[in-house]
Write a protein that holds these residues in place. Structure first.
Motif, PDB file in Angstrom:
ATOM      1  N   LEU A 122       0.897  -1.298   0.246  1.00  0.00           N
ATOM      2  CA  LEU A 122       0.234   0.258   0.253  1.00  0.00           C
ATOM      3  C   LEU A 122       0.753   1.641   0.516  1.00  0.00           C
ATOM      4  O   LEU A 122       0.194   2.000  -0.462  1.00  0.00           O
ATOM      5  CB  LEU A 122      -0.565   0.318   0.777  1.00  0.00           C
ATOM      6  N   TRP A 123       2.078   1.221   0.614  1.00  0.00           N
ATOM      7  CA  TRP A 123       2.520   2.531   1.412  1.00  0.00           C
ATOM      8  C   TRP A 123       3.643   2.223  -0.527  1.00  0.00           C
ATOM      9  O   TRP A 123       4.015   3.920  -0.685  1.00  0.00           O
ATOM     10  CB  TRP A 123       3.922   2.153   2.333  1.00  0.00           C
ATOM     11  N   ALA A 124       3.889   1.577  -1.036  1.00  0.00           N
ATOM     12  CA  ALA A 124       4.151   1.914  -2.427  1.00  0.00           C
ATOM     13  C   ALA A 124       3.781   2.153  -2.906  1.00  0.00           C
ATOM     14  O   ALA A 124       4.232   3.110  -3.922  1.00  0.00           O
ATOM     15  CB  ALA A 124       5.129   0.363  -2.704  1.00  0.00           C
ATOM     16  N   ALA A 125       2.791   1.522  -3.371  1.00  0.00           N
ATOM     17  CA  ALA A 125       1.522   2.217  -4.772  1.00  0.00           C
ATOM     18  C   ALA A 125       1.190   3.645  -3.521  1.00  0.00           C
ATOM     19  O   ALA A 125       0.875   4.494  -4.755  1.00  0.00           O
ATOM     20  CB  ALA A 125       0.138   1.896  -4.166  1.00  0.00           C
ATOM     21  N   ILE A 126       1.431   4.440  -2.663  1.00  0.00           N
ATOM     22  CA  ILE A 126       1.191   5.700  -2.421  1.00  0.00           C
ATOM     23  C   ILE A 126       1.895   6.256  -3.357  1.00  0.00           C
ATOM     24  O   ILE A 126       2.077   7.928  -4.118  1.00  0.00           O
ATOM     25  CB  ILE A 126       0.955   6.125  -0.855  1.00  0.00           C
ATOM     26  N   PHE A 127       3.575   6.321  -3.234  1.00  0.00           N
ATOM     27  CA  PHE A 127       4.760   6.361  -2.942  1.00  0.00           C
ATOM     28  C   PHE A 127       4.676   6.838  -5.007  1.00  0.00           C
ATOM     29  O   PHE A 127       4.912   7.818  -5.555  1.00  0.00           O
ATOM     30  CB  PHE A 127       5.946   6.883  -2.878  1.00  0.00           C
ATOM     31  N   LEU A 128       4.091   5.436  -5.422  1.00  0.00           N
ATOM     32  CA  LEU A 128       4.309   5.486  -7.033  1.00  0.00           C
ATOM     33  C   LEU A 128       3.186   6.506  -7.779  1.00  0.00           C
ATOM     34  O   LEU A 128       3.548   7.126  -8.168  1.00  0.00           O
ATOM     35  CB  LEU A 128       3.459   4.251  -7.251  1.00  0.00           C
ATOM     36  N   PHE A 129       2.398   6.599  -6.880  1.00  0.00           N
ATOM     37  CA  PHE A 129       1.482   7.506  -7.002  1.00  0.00           C
ATOM     38  C   PHE A 129       1.593   8.842  -7.395  1.00  0.00           C
ATOM     39  O   PHE A 129       1.674  10.211  -7.850  1.00  0.00           O
ATOM     40  CB  PHE A 129      -0.702   7.793  -6.382  1.00  0.00           C
ATOM     41  N   PHE A 130       2.545   9.611  -6.873  1.00  0.00           N
ATOM     42  CA  PHE A 130       3.427  10.793  -6.043  1.00  0.00           C
ATOM     43  C   PHE A 130       4.357  10.537  -7.550  1.00  0.00           C
ATOM     44  O   PHE A 130       4.796  11.578  -7.677  1.00  0.00           O
ATOM     45  CB  PHE A 130       3.405  11.215  -4.785  1.00  0.00           C
ATOM     46  N   SER A 131       5.482   9.439  -7.103  1.00  0.00           N
ATOM     47  CA  SER A 131       6.259   9.743  -8.341  1.00  0.00           C
ATOM     48  C   SER A 131       5.635   9.672  -9.930  1.00  0.00           C
ATOM     49  O   SER A 131       6.554  10.485 -10.629  1.00  0.00           O
ATOM     50  CB  SER A 131       6.670   8.074  -8.606  1.00  0.00           C
ATOM     51  N   PHE A 132       4.562   9.916 -10.511  1.00  0.00           N
ATOM     52  CA  PHE A 132       4.170  10.113 -10.573  1.00  0.00           C
ATOM     53  C   PHE A 132       3.267  11.678 -11.050  1.00  0.00           C
ATOM     54  O   PHE A 132       3.471  12.463 -12.128  1.00  0.00           O
ATOM     55  CB  PHE A 132       2.648   9.531 -12.282  1.00  0.00           C
ATOM     56  N   ARG A 133       2.306  11.690  -9.785  1.00  0.00           N
ATOM     57  CA  ARG A 133       2.093  13.237  -9.952  1.00  0.00           C
ATOM     58  C   ARG A 133       2.521  14.266  -9.220  1.00  0.00           C
ATOM     59  O   ARG A 133       2.715  15.520  -9.849  1.00  0.00           O
ATOM     60  CB  ARG A 133       0.823  12.586  -8.892  1.00  0.00           C
ATOM     61  N   GLY A 134       3.700  14.210  -8.744  1.00  0.00           N
ATOM     62  CA  GLY A 134       4.668  14.865  -7.836  1.00  0.00           C
ATOM     63  C   GLY A 134       3.388  15.731  -6.654  1.00  0.00           C
ATOM     64  O   GLY A 134       2.749  15.466  -6.861  1.00  0.00           O
ATOM     65  N   GLY A 135       4.257  17.163  -6.460  1.00  0.00           N
ATOM     66  CA  GLY A 135       3.106  17.694  -5.854  1.00  0.00           C
ATOM     67  C   GLY A 135       2.192  18.793  -6.217  1.00  0.00           C
ATOM     68  O   GLY A 135       2.536  19.132  -7.880  1.00  0.00           O
ATOM     69  N   ASN A 136       1.576  18.376  -5.867  1.00  0.00           N
ATOM     70  CA  ASN A 136       0.582  19.728  -6.866  1.00  0.00           C
ATOM     71  C   ASN A 136       0.726  21.615  -6.719  1.00  0.00           C
ATOM     72  O   ASN A 136       1.166  21.669  -6.224  1.00  0.00           O
ATOM     73  CB  ASN A 136      -1.981  19.850  -6.246  1.00  0.00           C
ATOM     74  N   ARG A 137      -0.664  21.937  -6.562  1.00  0.00           N
ATOM     75  CA  ARG A 137       0.032  23.693  -5.944  1.00  0.00           C
ATOM     76  C   ARG A 137       0.230  23.444  -5.096  1.00  0.00           C
ATOM     77  O   ARG A 137       0.842  24.625  -4.538  1.00  0.00           O
ATOM     78  CB  ARG A 137      -1.282  24.485  -6.667  1.00  0.00           C
ATOM     79  N   HIS A 138       0.088  22.906  -4.103  1.00  0.00           N
ATOM     80  CA  HIS A 138      -0.260  23.283  -2.705  1.00  0.00           C
ATOM     81  C   HIS A 138       1.410  22.604  -2.119  1.00  0.00           C
ATOM     82  O   HIS A 138       0.952  21.837  -1.472  1.00  0.00           O
ATOM     83  CB  HIS A 138      -0.674  22.358  -1.843  1.00  0.00           C
ATOM     84  N   SER A 139       2.393  23.144  -2.748  1.00  0.00           N
ATOM     85  CA  SER A 139       3.818  21.644  -2.829  1.00  0.00           C
ATOM     86  C   SER A 139       4.917  23.190  -3.304  1.00  0.00           C
ATOM     87  O   SER A 139       4.836  24.221  -3.835  1.00  0.00           O
ATOM     88  CB  SER A 139       3.828  21.019  -3.438  1.00  0.00           C
ATOM     89  N   VAL A 140       6.235  23.294  -2.895  1.00  0.00           N
ATOM     90  CA  VAL A 140       7.395  23.991  -3.076  1.00  0.00           C
ATOM     91  C   VAL A 140       7.363  23.891  -4.039  1.00  0.00           C
ATOM     92  O   VAL A 140       8.012  24.469  -5.036  1.00  0.00           O
ATOM     93  CB  VAL A 140       8.104  23.203  -1.766  1.00  0.00           C
ATOM     94  N   ASP A 141       7.465  22.514  -4.553  1.00  0.00           N
ATOM     95  CA  ASP A 141       7.898  22.604  -6.272  1.00  0.00           C
ATOM     96  C   ASP A 141       7.037  23.788  -6.346  1.00  0.00           C
ATOM     97  O   ASP A 141       7.287  24.257  -7.819  1.00  0.00           O
ATOM     98  CB  ASP A 141       7.414  20.835  -6.527  1.00  0.00           C
ATOM     99  N   ALA A 142       5.711  23.506  -6.815  1.00  0.00           N
ATOM    100  CA  ALA A 142       4.837  24.481  -7.187  1.00  0.00           C
ATOM    101  C   ALA A 142       5.510  26.111  -7.092  1.00  0.00           C
ATOM    102  O   ALA A 142       5.322  27.264  -7.884  1.00  0.00           O
ATOM    103  CB  ALA A 142       3.434  24.302  -7.265  1.00  0.00           C
ATOM    104  N   ARG A 143       5.129  26.155  -5.821  1.00  0.00           N
ATOM    105  CA  ARG A 143       6.322  27.671  -5.227  1.00  0.00           C
ATOM    106  C   ARG A 143       6.918  27.922  -6.229  1.00  0.00           C
ATOM    107  O   ARG A 143       7.772  29.441  -6.456  1.00  0.00           O
ATOM    108  CB  ARG A 143       6.313  28.125  -3.882  1.00  0.00           C
ATOM    109  N   LEU A 144       8.309  27.181  -6.737  1.00  0.00           N
ATOM    110  CA  LEU A 144       9.298  27.090  -7.157  1.00  0.00           C
ATOM    111  C   LEU A 144       9.152  27.319  -9.234  1.00  0.00           C
ATOM    112  O   LEU A 144       9.855  27.646  -9.671  1.00  0.00           O
ATOM    113  CB  LEU A 144      10.097  25.823  -6.413  1.00  0.00           C
ATOM    114  N   GLY A 145       7.998  26.990  -8.794  1.00  0.00           N
ATOM    115  CA  GLY A 145       7.159  27.327 -10.999  1.00  0.00           C
ATOM    116  C   GLY A 145       8.214  25.889 -11.199  1.00  0.00           C
ATOM    117  O   GLY A 145       8.184  26.018 -12.406  1.00  0.00           O
TER     118      GLY A 145
END
Length: 148
Positions: A122-145
């Motif tokens: 289950l944990w691996a699947a959750i991190f697989l999801f975020f491996s493809f999705r990335g952070g959304n607009r509520h993330s530092v990645d988004a703030r950095l553009g």
């Protein structure tokens, strides 16, 4: 569900605004929670980064003196990165790899089968999801553009 036709497919169409407005918030909560729990799990390892030398070597990862601190850093610092949404994809991918190894460890090495490996799956699947999705607009990645 931004398409008006999607509203007609819902069993309770009045919930469409909840679904439309809540998915990104729920996704953020899942990312932060997964990251914080990974930090919590890795905390003991980061305090003693060489404590898992024997365990990683028993899985065939030599030299354990290299892999044990890497495991510690991946769980602890990777969890922080996922929680705040910085380098979300690579941090999630690394966490997913660690968790797939724990699937092998619990399911095969310790012969616990699915019952022993199910949380790691289950944990691996959750991190697989975020491996493809990335952070959304509520993330530092988004703030950095940037998209990593």
């Amino acid at each position: 569900m931004s398409n008006p036709a999607d509203r007609d497919r819902l069993i309770v169409p009045q919930l469409q605004p909840v679904y439309a407005g809540g998915y990104e918030t729920v996704e953020t909560v899942l990312r932060v929670l997964a990251g914080v729990l990974l930090v919590t799990h890795g905390y003991g390892k980061i305090i003693n980064p060489f404590g898992a030398v024997g365990m990683v070597e028993s899985l065939g990862f030599y030299p354990g003196i290299f892999w044990s601190p890497l495991l510690s850093a991946t769980e602890f610092f990777g969890g922080i990165l996922v929680a705040i949404g910085l380098f979300t994809r690579p941090a999630s991918f690394a966490a997913m790899i660690v968790l797939l190894v724990t699937v092998y460890f619990h399911g095969i090495v310790k012969a616990e089968g699915l019952g022993g490996a199910e949380k790691s799956i289950l944990w691996a699947a959750i991190f697989l999801f975020f491996s493809f999705r990335g952070g959304n607009r509520h993330s530092v990645d988004a703030r950095l553009g940037k998209v990593f």
